[in-house]
Design an enzyme around this catalytic site. Structure first.
Site, mmCIF file in Angstrom:
data_model
loop_
_atom_site.group_PDB
_atom_site.id
_atom_site.type_symbol
_atom_site.label_atom_id
_atom_site.label_comp_id
_atom_site.label_asym_id
_atom_site.label_seq_id
_atom_site.Cartn_x
_atom_site.Cartn_y
_atom_site.Cartn_z
ATOM 1 N N SER A 62 -15.241 72.313 -34.800
ATOM 2 C CA SER A 62 -14.658 71.690 -33.609
ATOM 3 C C SER A 62 -15.074 70.232 -33.511
ATOM 4 C CB SER A 62 -15.134 72.406 -32.344
ATOM 5 O OG SER A 62 -14.722 73.739 -32.376
ATOM 6 N N GLU A 122 -18.596 66.947 -30.642
ATOM 7 C CA GLU A 122 -19.539 67.982 -31.096
ATOM 8 C C GLU A 122 -20.133 67.592 -32.457
ATOM 9 O OE1 GLU A 122 -18.294 71.992 -30.452
ATOM 10 O OE2 GLU A 122 -19.469 72.735 -32.147
HETATM 11 C C1 LIG Z 1 -14.875 75.449 -40.852
HETATM 12 C C2 LIG Z 1 -15.991 75.296 -39.821
HETATM 13 C C3 LIG Z 1 -16.062 76.195 -38.767
HETATM 14 C C4 LIG Z 1 -17.080 76.064 -37.801
HETATM 15 N N1 LIG Z 1 -17.148 76.979 -36.780
HETATM 16 C C5 LIG Z 1 -18.142 76.886 -35.875
HETATM 17 C C6 LIG Z 1 -18.271 77.849 -34.815
HETATM 18 O O1 LIG Z 1 -17.495 78.798 -34.704
HETATM 19 N N2 LIG Z 1 -19.288 77.700 -33.937
HETATM 20 C C7 LIG Z 1 -20.185 76.689 -34.035
HETATM 21 O O2 LIG Z 1 -21.118 76.611 -33.224
HETATM 22 N N3 LIG Z 1 -20.096 75.750 -35.014
HETATM 23 C C8 LIG Z 1 -19.107 75.837 -35.934
HETATM 24 N N4 LIG Z 1 -19.012 74.900 -36.944
HETATM 25 C C9 LIG Z 1 -19.974 73.779 -37.013
HETATM 26 C C10 LIG Z 1 -21.205 74.069 -37.898
HETATM 27 O O3 LIG Z 1 -20.881 74.998 -38.907
HETATM 28 C C11 LIG Z 1 -22.373 74.614 -37.082
HETATM 29 O O4 LIG Z 1 -22.739 73.709 -36.074
HETATM 30 C C12 LIG Z 1 -23.599 74.914 -37.970
HETATM 31 O O5 LIG Z 1 -24.512 75.656 -37.190
HETATM 32 C C13 LIG Z 1 -24.289 73.664 -38.511
HETATM 33 O O6 LIG Z 1 -25.243 74.093 -39.450
HETATM 34 P P1 LIG Z 1 -25.648 73.227 -40.723
HETATM 35 O O7 LIG Z 1 -26.694 73.974 -41.457
HETATM 36 O O8 LIG Z 1 -24.444 72.856 -41.497
HETATM 37 O O9 LIG Z 1 -26.297 71.974 -40.016
HETATM 38 P P2 LIG Z 1 -26.135 70.421 -40.394
HETATM 39 O O10 LIG Z 1 -24.712 70.032 -40.121
HETATM 40 O O11 LIG Z 1 -26.685 70.148 -41.734
HETATM 41 O O12 LIG Z 1 -27.077 69.770 -39.285
HETATM 42 C C14 LIG Z 1 -26.798 69.912 -37.920
HETATM 43 C C15 LIG Z 1 -28.050 69.501 -37.135
HETATM 44 O O13 LIG Z 1 -29.056 70.473 -37.340
HETATM 45 C C16 LIG Z 1 -30.255 69.837 -37.797
HETATM 46 N N5 LIG Z 1 -30.928 70.769 -38.703
HETATM 47 C C17 LIG Z 1 -30.373 71.497 -39.707
HETATM 48 N N6 LIG Z 1 -31.307 72.269 -40.298
HETATM 49 C C18 LIG Z 1 -32.485 72.001 -39.672
HETATM 50 C C19 LIG Z 1 -33.829 72.453 -39.820
HETATM 51 N N7 LIG Z 1 -34.169 73.351 -40.763
HETATM 52 N N8 LIG Z 1 -34.780 71.954 -38.995
HETATM 53 C C20 LIG Z 1 -34.461 71.039 -38.040
HETATM 54 N N9 LIG Z 1 -33.209 70.565 -37.848
HETATM 55 C C21 LIG Z 1 -32.241 71.044 -38.659
HETATM 56 C C22 LIG Z 1 -29.776 68.581 -38.513
HETATM 57 O O14 LIG Z 1 -30.816 67.613 -38.584
HETATM 58 C C23 LIG Z 1 -28.643 68.167 -37.594
HETATM 59 O O15 LIG Z 1 -29.154 67.469 -36.471
HETATM 60 C C24 LIG Z 1 -18.007 75.011 -37.917
HETATM 61 C C25 LIG Z 1 -17.927 74.112 -38.996
HETATM 62 C C26 LIG Z 1 -16.923 74.251 -39.943
HETATM 63 C C27 LIG Z 1 -16.852 73.292 -41.099
#
Ligand SMILES: Cc1cc2nc3c(=O)[nH]c(=O)nc-3n(C[C@H](O)[C@H](O)[C@H](O)COP(=O)(O)OP(=O)(O)OC[C@H]3O[C@@H](n4cnc5c(N)ncnc54)[C@H](O)[C@@H]3O)c2cc1C
Length: 297
Positions: free
Chosen positions: A215, A287
């Site tokens: 989103s 977001e």
């Molecule tokens: C196709 C698609 C669908 C999605 N659907 C949803 C959904 O339904 N609901 C939803 O909430 N989100 C959704 N998202 C967004 C995303 O997937 C989530 O927000 C996810 O939780 C982010 O995780 P990440 O590991 O990729 O974090 P990143 O994008 O790598 O980082 C996000 C944040 O988390 C912090 N972070 C990551 N790991 C750590 C750690 N170990 N310690 C401290 N900080 C950390 C990073 O520093 C950053 O600030 C979607 C994304 C995509 C591409």
């Protein structure tokens, strides 16, 4: 260090938008000892640090990140202790949900099909299908920038829609190592079929059709309609700037339509936000997190 360190690593390789310039340094620590050594070295050299999960909620600037990116992929432990499932921060949250469901553990299944890691899902308080991380989280192990590890019991009151305690100024300097989730027992077949249904729903909504970060804007109940509907009502589906576009199938999914620069996506977010505000009076909140050096954009 047992892990490895790269210089000028292109961040587009590590984000689901497939955009983003180079990180000066990119480290993949193998364990907690490596992580501690990286924090100490960054401190000595006065370097900015960014903790990377799956890169699925990020927009990294075209000029990249001046500092050290720490990739958490090797923090991948998986344990069951009584009713708690303990997951390393670097595990794919979707894979972990599947593995748990196959073992008859229910609780994380709502996240099957969502990209990203356990750490990212905790940090973001990821939510979908009427559930969120805050509903099931029990405790989190973290490392602070001095290398000290502590276990923090989670208090539901510190969590809110898309908010976790780790986003606060104090919590923002903590790296999540692992988290414990309260699970229930259920039939593996039933859990797997519920997870497949959620994944199919994502497929039907076009989540995986093009590079994106989920989103673009948070939803706000006070606006009376989800952000995607507001964007659609303003006639902005398919609207594009450079290689970035509002997808034609969902108003709140912004995509890299082939050759977008991070700057295109950022301008698109800004422009769509402005147009929706002009037309509805509602100011939507992005977001997607902006990372890196945006000064020259
Ligand atoms: C196709 C698609 C669908 C999605 N659907 C949803 C959904 O339904 N609901 C939803 O909430 N989100 C959704 N998202 C967004 C995303 O997937 C989530 O927000 C996810 O939780 C982010 O995780 P990440 O590991 O990729 O974090 P990143 O994008 O790598 O980082 C996000 C944040 O988390 C912090 N972070 C990551 N790991 C750590 C750690 N170990 N310690 C401290 N900080 C950390 C990073 O520093 C950053 O600030 C979607 C994304 C995509 C591409």
């Amino acid at each position: 260090m047992k892990g490895f360190l790269l210089t000028s690593e292109p961040m587009w390789r590590h984000t689901t938008f497939l955009v983003g310039g180079p990180a000066d340094l990119y480290a993949v620590p193998a364990d907690e000892k490596d992580l501690r050594a990286l924090f100490a070295a960054a401190h000595r050299n006065d370097m900015e640090i960014f903790i990377l999960g799956g890169g699925s909620n990020l927009l990294v600037a075209d000029s990249g990140f001046r500092g050290l990116v720490i990739d958490t992929r090797h923090f991948d432990d998986y344990d069951v202790e009584g009713k708690n499932l303990i997951l390393g921060a670097g595990l794919s949250v979707s894979d972990a949900a599947w593995r748990a469901g196959t073992a008859g553990l229910a609780g994380l299944d709502f996240l099957f099909g969502m990209p990203g890691t356990v750490g990212g899902a905790v940090w973001m308080n990821a939510r979908c299908y009427d559930a969120e991380i805050a509903d099931i989280i029990v405790w989190v192990d973290v490392m602070d920038r001095d290398g000290k590890i502590s276990r923090i019991p989670m208090n539901r009151e510190e969590w809110a829609y898309k908010r976790s305690p780790f986003q606060s100024t104090a919590g923002g300097r903590l790296t999540i190592l692992r988290a414990a989730f309260a699970m229930n027992s259920d039939e593996p077949d039933r859990l797997r079929s519920a997870m497949r249904k959620n994944r199919d729903d994502r497929v039907s909504k076009g989540h995986y059709k093009a590079p994106c970060a989920g989103s673009a804007f948070k939803n706000n109940r006070a606006f009376g309609a989800p952000s995607g509907v507001l964007i659609d009502r303003c006639g902005l589906k398919g609207f594009r700037i450079g290689g970035a576009a509002v997808s034609s199938w969902h108003g709140n999914i912004f995509i890299n339509d082939g050759n977008a620069a991070a700057g295109d996506i950022r301008r698109l977010l800004k422009e769509v936000g402005l147009r929706v505000e002009e037309s509805t009076g509602f100011r939507m909140e992005s977001e997607i997190l902006m990372v890196g050096d945006w000064n020259n954009e």
